[in-house]
Design an enzyme around this catalytic site. Structure first.
Site, PDB file in Angstrom:
ATOM      1  N   ALA A   1      77.440  26.282  63.011  1.00  0.00           N
ATOM      2  CA  ALA A   1      78.634  27.156  63.630  1.00  0.00           C
ATOM      3  C   ALA A   1      80.005  26.376  63.912  1.00  0.00           C
ATOM      4  CB  ALA A   1      77.835  27.235  65.205  1.00  0.00           C
TER       5      ALA A   1
ATOM      6  N   HIS B   1      76.957  23.313  56.667  1.00  0.00           N
ATOM      7  CA  HIS B   1      77.001  24.952  56.912  1.00  0.00           C
ATOM      8  C   HIS B   1      76.517  25.162  58.247  1.00  0.00           C
ATOM      9  CE1 HIS B   1      77.843  24.816  52.436  1.00  0.00           C
ATOM     10  NE2 HIS B   1      78.482  25.607  52.960  1.00  0.00           N
TER      11      HIS B   1
ATOM     12  N   HIS C   1      81.382  24.457  61.506  1.00  0.00           N
ATOM     13  CA  HIS C   1      81.940  24.915  60.259  1.00  0.00           C
ATOM     14  C   HIS C   1      82.660  26.282  60.543  1.00  0.00           C
ATOM     15  CE1 HIS C   1      83.130  25.776  56.225  1.00  0.00           C
ATOM     16  NE2 HIS C   1      82.322  26.928  56.093  1.00  0.00           N
TER      17      HIS C   1
ATOM     18  N   ASP D   1      79.013  32.213  56.968  1.00  0.00           N
ATOM     19  CA  ASP D   1      77.916  31.350  56.320  1.00  0.00           C
ATOM     20  C   ASP D   1      76.815  31.584  57.233  1.00  0.00           C
ATOM     21  OD1 ASP D   1      78.669  30.278  53.945  1.00  0.00           O
ATOM     22  OD2 ASP D   1      79.987  28.675  54.903  1.00  0.00           O
TER      23      ASP D   1
END
Length: 420
Positions: A148, A146, A150, A187
């Protein structure tokens, strides 16, 4: 400024006028304060020069020289990749290396240009860049999954989905901007642990959002804080910005995996009844939610080399949570026990129960386009490879274990996969 919750430290930090941690004696040092002032001026000047050509472009003035957003050594390769940003085999890991860890900012600037959003919403290029940097920096680079990269991967997938004819023919500039922004920020500030962990450790975010979509609510509220702080949309009417903020929330909250069945049942109903009317904003928004959900979990539908990297990363994050739980003598969460939950077994279960049902419905919606068929083909091949690796693991464990016993979770997964 707006209060912004920082999940990684469990501390509520607010951007206000007073900062008690600053040693105000430093400000009385004229030499030092002058040096700080000079650095700020240089930084501002560099920032202005860097985006000067972009602002000229937006005013319709043809620049005399190229716009250099990237390091010279990698500029050509990164530009070449951006010219193929709509291809499903786009390698976000390579792109992140070529942009020196700035894949999310570079990708979003490009996509906002490609979709004509900067011109349509009269966005200031420097302000857009500042906002995107805030978003990128609010991701935790230490998270294996999780992070940047992604977010950039999900954004690139979202771009591909927004181009699907069934959807693209009806989308407004607002729909496109919402889809890309939600993908980029869905996220943001993820702490690298899941909701049950936050609840059982009595984390302040769990209390704040009353144990409901804890992380997703935090991602949304953090995004709103950055939007307001950057003043990216400050020139738009208040009712427009309020609508954008609410719709961003609706999109980001849809990524809560606990709501998977809710969305699948609704999508199935629409498809079976053939009552989707994409001329209606409400139905378009629902399909944007589905598109974001697909983009968020599309890793198993990528090329094997890319898919495998993501699988290893997400499992590494699970295992780190399991190690934390073990350290603090908490019950280890499902999928987080490295001794019992193997990567192949985790991935096979994820593909079978979460990914396949969603992407089969997505293909039904898009009408079996080349992209949808390509994704389903990758999904089937990748699942077969994980199944093969699982069998190899079991064979190896049998030869090493005189009792020939598998763990319960391995045996269950194997039985499920071998059942016709």
């Amino acid at each position: 400024g707006d209060a912004r919750v920082r999940g990684q430290t469990g501390v509520l930090s607010e951007r206000r006028g007073s900062y008690p941690f600053i040693d105000f004696r430093l400000l009385n040092n004229t030499t030092l304060s002058g040096e700080i002032g000079t650095k700020k001026k240089v930084k501002r000047l560099l920032s202005f020069q860097r985006y000067f050509h972009a602002s000229r472009l937006l005013r319709g003035i043809v620049p005399q020289a190229s716009l250099y957003l990237l390091d010279e050594d990698y500029l050509g390769q990164a530009r070449h990749m951006l010219s193929k940003v709509g291809m499903w085999d786009f390698d976000i890991f390579l792109f992140d290396r070529l942009t020196n860890g700035n894949s999310l900012v570079t990708l979003l600037c490009h996509l906002f240009n490609v979709h004509g959003l900067i011109h349509h919403f009269q966005l200031d290029m420097v302000t857009l860049h500042r906002f995107l940097v805030m978003v990128q920096e609010d991701y935790h680079s230490q998270n294996p999954y999780h992070n940047a990269v992604h977010a950039a991967d999900v954004t690139q997938a979202m771009h591909c989905y927004l181009r699907e004819p069934k959807l693209a023919n009806f989308l407004t500039p607002s729909d496109i901007m919402l889809g890309l922004l939600a993908a980029a920020a869905h996220d943001v500030d993820h702490p690298g642990v899941n909701q049950p962990f936050l609840i059982k450790t009595k984390h302040h975010l769990a209390s704040l959002y009353q144990n409901v979509s804890v992380l997703e609510n935090h991602h949304w509220r953090s995004t709103i804080g950055m939007l307001r702080e950057s003043r990216l949309l400050a020139h738009l009417p208040k009712e427009v910005t309020q609508d954008i903020e609410q719709q961003l929330g609706s999109l980001i909250l849809a990524t809560d995996i606990n709501r998977q069945n809710e969305f699948l049942i609704r999508l199935k109903s629409h498809l079976d009844n053939q009552d989707l009317r994409l001329e209606d904003a409400q139905d378009r928004h629902f399909m944007l939610q589905i598109a974001l959900k697909c983009a968020d979990i599309c890793n198993p539908c990528r090329l094997w080399d890319l898919s495998k990297q993501w699988s290893e990363r997400v499992c590494e994050e699970f295992y780190r949570q399991g190690d934390l739980e073990q350290k603090f003598e908490l019950e280890i969460s499902p999928l987080c026990n490295q001794q019992k939950d193997t990567i192949p077994s985790i991935q096979i279960g994820f593909m079978t129960y979460i990914v396949e049902p969603l992407f089969e419905r997505w293909a039904q919606f898009t009408g079996d386009t080349p992209l949808s068929e390509n994704m389903l083909n990758h999904l089937r091949r990748n699942k077969a490879k994980w199944r093969s690796l699982l069998h190899k693991q079991h064979s190896s464990s049998r030869s090493n274990d005189h009792s020939g016993q598998m763990t319960g979770s391995q045996e269950q997964t194997l039985n499920e996969e071998e059942t016709p």
